[in-house]
Write a protein that holds these residues in place. Structure first.
Motif, PDB file in Angstrom:
ATOM      1  N   SER A 125       0.841  -1.198   0.000  1.00  0.00           N
ATOM      2  CA  SER A 125       0.000   0.000   0.000  1.00  0.00           C
ATOM      3  C   SER A 125       0.872   1.242   0.000  1.00  0.00           C
ATOM      4  N   ASP A 126       0.536   2.194  -0.870  1.00  0.00           N
ATOM      5  CA  ASP A 126       1.121   3.529  -0.765  1.00  0.00           C
ATOM      6  C   ASP A 126       0.243   4.418   0.104  1.00  0.00           C
ATOM      7  N   TRP A 127      -1.055   4.164   0.060  1.00  0.00           N
ATOM      8  CA  TRP A 127      -1.984   4.962   0.857  1.00  0.00           C
ATOM      9  C   TRP A 127      -3.279   4.190   1.070  1.00  0.00           C
ATOM     10  N   LEU A 128      -3.994   4.574   2.115  1.00  0.00           N
ATOM     11  CA  LEU A 128      -5.285   3.969   2.434  1.00  0.00           C
ATOM     12  C   LEU A 128      -6.335   5.064   2.507  1.00  0.00           C
ATOM     13  N   SER A 129      -7.470   4.814   1.900  1.00  0.00           N
ATOM     14  CA  SER A 129      -8.593   5.752   1.924  1.00  0.00           C
ATOM     15  C   SER A 129      -9.595   5.246   2.959  1.00  0.00           C
ATOM     16  N   VAL A 130      -9.571   5.854   4.137  1.00  0.00           N
ATOM     17  CA  VAL A 130     -10.347   5.362   5.274  1.00  0.00           C
ATOM     18  C   VAL A 130     -11.696   6.068   5.341  1.00  0.00           C
ATOM     19  N   ALA A 131     -12.758   5.305   5.169  1.00  0.00           N
ATOM     20  CA  ALA A 131     -14.115   5.865   5.176  1.00  0.00           C
ATOM     21  C   ALA A 131     -14.559   6.168   6.598  1.00  0.00           C
ATOM     22  N   VAL A 132     -14.855   7.432   6.858  1.00  0.00           N
ATOM     23  CA  VAL A 132     -15.449   7.843   8.133  1.00  0.00           C
ATOM     24  C   VAL A 132     -16.677   8.700   7.802  1.00  0.00           C
ATOM     25  N   TYR A 133     -17.690   8.014   7.282  1.00  0.00           N
ATOM     26  CA  TYR A 133     -18.924   8.684   6.870  1.00  0.00           C
ATOM     27  C   TYR A 133     -19.776   8.942   8.112  1.00  0.00           C
ATOM     28  N   PHE A 134     -19.515  10.034   8.778  1.00  0.00           N
ATOM     29  CA  PHE A 134     -20.154  10.269  10.066  1.00  0.00           C
ATOM     30  C   PHE A 134     -21.649  10.504   9.942  1.00  0.00           C
ATOM     31  N   ASP A 135     -22.109  11.005   8.774  1.00  0.00           N
ATOM     32  CA  ASP A 135     -23.542  11.264   8.664  1.00  0.00           C
ATOM     33  C   ASP A 135     -24.353   9.995   8.438  1.00  0.00           C
ATOM     34  N   SER A 136     -23.789   9.008   7.760  1.00  0.00           N
ATOM     35  CA  SER A 136     -24.526   7.762   7.512  1.00  0.00           C
ATOM     36  C   SER A 136     -24.162   6.654   8.505  1.00  0.00           C
ATOM     37  N   MET A 137     -23.185   6.917   9.370  1.00  0.00           N
ATOM     38  CA  MET A 137     -22.735   5.898  10.317  1.00  0.00           C
ATOM     39  C   MET A 137     -23.867   5.451  11.235  1.00  0.00           C
ATOM     40  N   GLY A 138     -24.766   6.355  11.592  1.00  0.00           N
ATOM     41  CA  GLY A 138     -25.844   5.991  12.494  1.00  0.00           C
ATOM     42  C   GLY A 138     -26.711   4.875  11.948  1.00  0.00           C
ATOM     43  N   ARG A 139     -27.305   5.102  10.783  1.00  0.00           N
ATOM     44  CA  ARG A 139     -28.204   4.092  10.224  1.00  0.00           C
ATOM     45  C   ARG A 139     -27.449   2.826   9.834  1.00  0.00           C
ATOM     46  N   ARG A 140     -26.256   2.991   9.258  1.00  0.00           N
ATOM     47  CA  ARG A 140     -25.515   1.821   8.797  1.00  0.00           C
ATOM     48  C   ARG A 140     -25.069   0.940   9.956  1.00  0.00           C
ATOM     49  N   SER A 141     -24.519   1.529  11.004  1.00  0.00           N
ATOM     50  CA  SER A 141     -24.073   0.734  12.146  1.00  0.00           C
ATOM     51  C   SER A 141     -25.262   0.145  12.901  1.00  0.00           C
ATOM     52  N   LEU A 142     -26.356   0.888  12.935  1.00  0.00           N
ATOM     53  CA  LEU A 142     -27.565   0.373  13.580  1.00  0.00           C
ATOM     54  C   LEU A 142     -28.046  -0.885  12.881  1.00  0.00           C
ATOM     55  N   GLY A 143     -28.070  -0.853  11.545  1.00  0.00           N
ATOM     56  CA  GLY A 143     -28.502  -2.030  10.805  1.00  0.00           C
ATOM     57  C   GLY A 143     -27.605  -3.225  11.055  1.00  0.00           C
ATOM     58  N   HIS A 144     -26.300  -2.982  11.114  1.00  0.00           N
ATOM     59  CA  HIS A 144     -25.355  -4.079  11.380  1.00  0.00           C
ATOM     60  C   HIS A 144     -25.577  -4.633  12.787  1.00  0.00           C
ATOM     61  N   TYR A 145     -25.753  -3.759  13.749  1.00  0.00           N
ATOM     62  CA  TYR A 145     -26.021  -4.175  15.124  1.00  0.00           C
ATOM     63  C   TYR A 145     -27.296  -5.005  15.205  1.00  0.00           C
ATOM     64  N   GLN A 146     -28.355  -4.544  14.540  1.00  0.00           N
ATOM     65  CA  GLN A 146     -29.629  -5.260  14.619  1.00  0.00           C
ATOM     66  C   GLN A 146     -29.566  -6.623  13.944  1.00  0.00           C
ATOM     67  N   ARG A 147     -28.840  -6.733  12.836  1.00  0.00           N
ATOM     68  CA  ARG A 147     -28.780  -8.009  12.103  1.00  0.00           C
ATOM     69  C   ARG A 147     -27.931  -9.056  12.821  1.00  0.00           C
ATOM     70  N   ASN A 148     -26.894  -8.626  13.529  1.00  0.00           N
ATOM     71  CA  ASN A 148     -25.915  -9.584  14.033  1.00  0.00           C
ATOM     72  C   ASN A 148     -25.772  -9.636  15.551  1.00  0.00           C
ATOM     73  N   TYR A 149     -26.046  -8.531  16.229  1.00  0.00           N
ATOM     74  CA  TYR A 149     -25.736  -8.463  17.657  1.00  0.00           C
ATOM     75  C   TYR A 149     -26.967  -8.359  18.554  1.00  0.00           C
ATOM     76  N   GLU A 150     -27.926  -7.539  18.185  1.00  0.00           N
ATOM     77  CA  GLU A 150     -29.036  -7.250  19.087  1.00  0.00           C
ATOM     78  C   GLU A 150     -29.751  -8.520  19.555  1.00  0.00           C
ATOM     79  N   LYS A 151     -30.146  -9.383  18.615  1.00  0.00           N
ATOM     80  CA  LYS A 151     -30.870 -10.608  18.971  1.00  0.00           C
ATOM     81  C   LYS A 151     -29.963 -11.816  19.065  1.00  0.00           C
TER      82      LYS A 151
END
Length: 488
Positions: A338-364
């Motif tokens: 790697s010469d460089w890494l493009s690290v996604a920190v989409y703070f505006d969409s992180m809420g819904r996206r992380s919530l969906g991941h939590y609900q699908r895999n962790y919550e239940k």
């Protein structure tokens, strides 16, 4: 950092921004800056709006000195209903190969052909972009996102399908299929040799491993094709143990989703599966290593053709919310290719996206032994985020809610520390993304960019795509960098 101290800092920063919304860089400012300031932009936007006008706006609003656009964008079909191609407002299909290519190089020439009737077919966006960028002292990067779903957009991809634990062909292509790898060899050779002026190239993959894909889902674990089986045997992985483990993992999750709670508790039952089928974890790592091997091949090939091209990788947004992805995909090992890494920190969409991941895999399922009042804060804590600073689960459920600038700081810090100077880290704070009703303000953008800089990143990408950005937020992005550089 506790909420009170964080809010005090945020309010102080916001107060200092009373006039920043009217400030802009000016066309010449970025030429004197050695700091990497890039923006991704769609090729159709450049052609539709005009390349010269677009570049001028990028420089004036945000001080952009590097522009990155797609050379191939077959990937968008997989995100469209019924795998339809992108179209303009009149329904005319856009091309999905945006550069001139040589179909004769491909094992199947149809793979490299443009549809001559598609909009902008026959033009080369990189050549035209370079012609306008060079006199403005702006760098040009090309990018491709892996079209891993078999959509019909690329003829012959059906032959490269993954095979699941039951021997059925899947919907995605296999990293280890020789035909698939040959396709990318040709794409890269054709692209790099035809565009010697390129300053950089980014390749991205937006799919996670078979472990969570099987957990309580309809998708069975992959890939068990002949090519993967051969490589797994060479690594002395217990293939049948991995196969049985993924089947049991799928049954475990499906059973919980159906309301059948394990007698000994969800997490104990999960750990029992790992103890009984340890090769399941080895298979997950094998799959992820196969994914990274694709990057290694691309890096080596590009450097052999043109060592001056800076090769980087799209770090999928899932890296910021997926614990399994983090465990099997280590920033600390990426430096040699790697010469460089493009690290996604989409703070505006992180809420819904992380919530969906939590609900699908962790919550239940994985954290289903605990009430969500406790499991959600624990989930955030395990990711390295402060539950006192981030929106609550209740807030996310009520409406789209952006994450804080501390989320950006923590994730950028983690990347910088793990990479440890072996590659450059370019943060990619996403904002104004369509479909997420967070109404991000200029002060939030300014603060997020400042926090990324405090974390020690080597550069920044302005937004997910340039065409998504509100002008006032693009200006705030640029002003944050300018003010930061003044302090240095």
């Amino acid at each position: 950092m506790k909420r009170r101290k964080f809010l005090k800092t945020s309010i102080t920063a916001a107060a200092s921004l009373s006039a920043f919304s009217t400030r802009a860089w000016g066309k010449q400012t970025n030429q004197n800056s050695g700091f990497f300031i890039g923006t991704p932009v769609l090729p159709e936007y450049l052609f539709d709006k005009g390349i010269a006008n677009s570049l001028d706006a990028m420089q004036e609003m945000a001080g952009i000195n590097t522009v990155m656009t797609f050379s191939h964008d077959h990937v968008f079909n997989q995100y469209q209903k019924n795998f339809r191609p992108k179209t303009d407002e009149n329904g005319k299909e856009y091309t999905n190969i945006w550069v001139k290519s040589d179909p004769a190089l491909y094992p199947n020439p149809e793979m490299g052909k443009q549809d001559p009737t598609a909009k902008y077919a026959g033009r080369d966006v990189l050549d035209e972009l370079w012609a306008e960028a060079e006199p403005r002292k702006m760098k040009v990067y090309a990018r491709i996102l892996e079209p891993y779903v078999i959509t019909g957009a690329i003829p012959g991809f059906e032959e490269f399908a993954e095979v699941d634990v039951f021997g059925n062909k899947g919907k995605n292509v296999c990293f280890n299929h020789p035909g698939y790898n040959r396709y990318w060899e040709v794409v890269i050779e054709d692209l790099v040799k035809a565009h010697p002026y390129l300053h950089g190239f980014k390749f991205g993959q937006e799919r996670a491993g078979p472990f969570l894909a099987a957990l309580g889902k309809n998708t069975a674990g992959t890939c068990f094709c002949e090519h993967c089986l051969k490589l797994a045997a060479e690594r002395k992985i217990g293939i049948e143990g991995a196969r049985k483990g993924l089947i049991e993992l799928q049954n475990y999750g499906n059973s919980i989703n159906a309301g059948k709670k394990p007698i000994d508790g969800n997490f104990t039952a999960f750990m029992r599966l790992l103890f009984q089928y340890p090769d399941m974890l080895k298979w997950e790592q094998f799959w992820m290593d196969s994914r990274e091997n694709q990057r290694k091949r691309i890096y080596t090939q590009i450097k052999n053709i043109n060592p001056n091209i800076q090769v980087g990788w799209h770090i999928d947004h899932g890296m910021t919310w997926d614990l399994m992805m983090r465990a099997s995909w280590d920033y600390g090992k990426m430096g040699p290719y790697s010469d460089w890494l493009s690290v996604a920190v989409y703070f505006d969409s992180m809420g819904r996206r992380s919530l969906g991941h939590y609900q699908r895999n962790y919550e239940k399922i994985l954290f289903g032994d605990a009430d969500q009042r406790y499991s959600y804060p624990m989930y955030l804590s395990m990711l390295g985020y402060d539950p006192e600073l981030e929106p609550t689960l209740h807030q996310h459920l009520e409406k789209d809610t952006a994450f804080s600038s501390d989320y950006v700081f923590q994730e950028c810090s983690r990347a910088v520390k793990r990479v440890n100077g072996e590659a450059l880290v370019y943060a990619r704070p996403g904002f104004d993304m369509p479909g997420y009703d967070c109404n991000v303000s200029p002060s939030q953008v300014y603060e997020v960019v400042t926090k990324a800089l405090e974390a020690g990143v080597n550069g920044l990408w302005c937004g997910r795509e340039w065409d998504e950005l509100k002008p006032e937020n693009a200006v705030a992005f640029g002003n944050a960098i300018r003010d930061w550089e003044k302090k240095k």
